[in-house]
Each structure stands twice: as structure tokens, then as C-alpha cells.
Design an enzyme around this catalytic site. Sequence first.
Site, PDB file in Angstrom:
ATOM      1  N   HIS A 255       1.130  -0.953   0.126  1.00 28.83           N
ATOM      2  CA  HIS A 255       0.063   0.350  -0.437  1.00 28.83           C
ATOM      3  C   HIS A 255       0.469   1.377  -0.120  1.00 28.83           C
ATOM      4  O   HIS A 255       2.124   1.116   0.885  1.00 28.83           O
ATOM      5  CB  HIS A 255      -0.801   0.138   1.373  1.00 28.83           C
ATOM      6  N   GLU A 310      -7.393  -4.776  -0.660  1.00 24.36           N
ATOM      7  CA  GLU A 310      -8.073  -5.743  -1.323  1.00 24.36           C
ATOM      8  C   GLU A 310      -8.630  -7.335  -1.172  1.00 24.36           C
ATOM      9  O   GLU A 310      -8.932  -8.226  -1.782  1.00 24.36           O
ATOM     10  CB  GLU A 310      -7.516  -5.062  -2.664  1.00 24.36           C
TER      11      GLU A 310
END
Length: 366
Positions: A255, A310
Site C-alpha cells: 500500500h 483488496e
Amino acid sequence: MLLTRVNSGLDGVVVADTVMSEVDGEAGRLIVRGHALEELVATRGFEGVAALLWQGYAPSAEGGDGDAAAVRDGLAAARVRAFAEVPKLLAATHGLNPVEALRVGVGMLSDGEATPHHYLVCGAMPVFLAALLNAEKGLPPIAPDPGLTTAQDLLRMIRGQRAGAVFEAALDTYLATITDHGFNASTFTARIVSSTRAGLISAVLAALCALKGPLHGGAPGPVLDMLDEIGDAGRAEAWFAKTFARGTRLMGFGHRIYKVRDPRADVLKRTVATLPSTAGRLAYAAAVEQGAISALRKYKPGQRLDTNVEYYTALLLEALEVPRSAFTALFAVGRTAGWCAHIFEQEKGGRIIRPQSNYVGPRPSA
């Protein structure tokens, strides 16, 4: 004039003060208007989080921590209003994928609409998405039920009947979890457009276009593709070795901000575990996750990469029987409430956003 500092991607650049959310990448913590994410999703539904974000900016969300009941009623009425636009939407979007079709639908909403624009666009998103998914199956659109919450009604419109409390609660948790997340690309896009006073609907449309990009909103589907391709946890180590040898990006991990595990991943993992018939799939995904983290440490030493939102989003939406092609569009259903909050904040106190750049091209000879 040559500026001496260039910060590609605006990493570490503070562009505004906000009361909406704080993403603490070092601690792996997300705070939304004073509430830790874990506490927020345990005590509020999607409408409650929207009310909290809009408090002080939208009249419907005044008082206490926001009036969740008023927001629920406002969104329900907006869904009914938006359903009137569905025939035009379906006529104009044949052959488009769900995000492209949603983009058309938002573009059809009028800046002169009497319905408050934050309600209108947040109510239109689930109605449009359900109608588009039904059209893909050759089915007619299903009218919204104003007596239901957003999550309850969206699943009902997609499935043709109520989905059951545990499934509705899971979708509600998902929508609440992903409603706001700092100045990500789509949210910042919304604020840029809002800073020009283009209006809320235009700013949301721009944000949706930013979300369409695969580096922002397109990762959940490929997570399932990866799990399907690996097939068995015992094959994970060899699969990851080949993937890193090719230089392929690993979806569901890493991320831009988080240097440790994304807190949203744990919230959604626990949510998947509440759904029936997911134990085997969840155990397999957890085993692959551990294999991926070990592979990342081996093949990318020094990089702090861990599970992001995700990964378990993919498992949750699969369990809810949402088509993979609609994952990003469904994300937009929840995130639109956050976009609206940032638009309100930007319009209330922000200047037009106009950064500078260094010109490095040729100059006139004279």
C-alpha cells in the site's frame, strides 16, 4: 523560475487540513472523524458512517454524531428518485462495463436537481449498479424499496429477493469500512474539481474516473484470479517465485501509505468468516496470504509490504456473489459518501487547488 523541490506523486506533501480521516501508515491505523475503524464498523452501519462524515456540512447530519435515521431516509428517497433515470441509463450503456456505465449514469444527473446532490448521487449509485447487473443477465431492473437500508436494498435489487440478514450485514460492513480513506487519488480528484466550484455531481464524476484506474480501484478482481490460478496452497511458493521472477506486481499486497498490515483487511476477514460456506475458501486464502508475505520478505527484502484491503474485499464480494467485473463499481457505492464529505469540506474552506511545476523543456534561443 526554477523551483528547487520536486516531489513526484506528492509523497509527504500536506495540501489541506481535514476532519474526515487519518491514515496512520506506520501504526496500521485508520481514524474516521475521531473513531477507530474497528469501533466504527462495530457500532454504525453505512448510513451511520455517512451521517458522521457529513455532520456539520449537510443539514441532514446535524446533531450528536450525525443523524443516521435522517440519512437513511434521505438515501432511500434518493434511490426512488434515481430509479426514474434507469431507462435512459440502460439505453445509453449497452456494452459498457459497470464502472464505465456508472460514469454515464452520474453524468446524466442534473446540477439543477431539487434533491440534495449528496443524497442524489449516493442514492443513484446502488440503483444504477443493480440495474446494470440485471441487464447483463437479461433481467429487468428492480425498483428500490425505501423501507430498507442501502446494503439491504442493493442486494435485494441485484438478487430479486432479500438476501438474508448475515449477507446484508456483511455488505453493510464493507460499505462502512471503505467509505473514507484520507487523500487517496479519487478523493483528491474530487477535492480538486470541487475547489473550482464545479459542483458536487461533477466532482463525484471526476472521482469515479480516477477510481477506474487499475492502480487505484482495480485490484480485488485480480486477487481472485491469483487464488484461482494457484489452486492449492501447496503450490503457492512455486507460483510466487515465478511471479517475482517475471517482475509481476502482486495484487492484494502493499500500500502506498501503510507500512504494516492494512487494518481494513482484518475487519473484512472477520466479516467473511461470518458468512456460511466460506470456511474452506477462507482457510485457503489465509494460507496463500502467509505464503505471499513470506515470498515478499524473501524476494523484496527491505520493502515493507503486507496485506491490503483488496485481498479480503475479493473474498467478501465473491461470497456475496458479486461479479468480478463489478467490484470497482461496488467500491464506488460506498466511497461516494466519503467523496461527498470531502467535497463539502473543500467547498467550505478551501482555495482553488493550483500547484506549481518545474518547466524542464526547451527555451527560446533569444
